[in-house]
Design a protein around this motif. Structure first.
Motif: not given
Length: 113
Positions: A17, A20-26, A29
């Motif tokens: 997994r 930190r998926p949200r931090r990585t995606l942000c 981006w």
């Protein structure tokens, strides 16, 4: 658990997994938007007007007296340097932890722009 048994039996490997998926995606981006913004900025700061008139305060190539040939040579040199630097950068990314390497590369690219 059941995932461990599947991994031991050889039928499926557990998928790691993202921490930190949200931090990585942000972060990805932001890198993407910055990349597109700088490319657009460069594209809009050059003009080879066919009528010979362009504002030197707005267009970099006019202020520096770049001909289309000079500008093409400059872009070719950048492309060649980028292609050549990609080889050792890929080797470093394969040999080291990717997150610090890619973070440093993004910071270096942002600083250069």
């Amino acid at each position: 658990g059941p995932r461990d048994r599947l991994a031991l039996s050889g039928s499926r490997q557990p998928v790691p997994r993202l921490a930190r998926p949200r931090r990585t995606l942000c972060a990805l981006w932001i890198v993407y938007v910055t990349n597109q913004w700088t490319r657009g900025l460069l594209a809009n700061s050059v003009s080879f007007s066919p009528n010979g008139f362009a504002d030197p305060g707005r267009y970099v190539n006019i202020a520096l007296n770049f001909t289309p040939q000079t500008y093409a040579t400059l872009l070719s040199a950048f492309t060649a340097a980028y292609a050549i630097a990609s080889i050792p950068a890929g080797l470093i990314a394969d040999a080291r932890r990717r997150v610090p390497v890619l973070s440093a590369a993004c910071a270096l690219w942002a600083g250069a722009m």
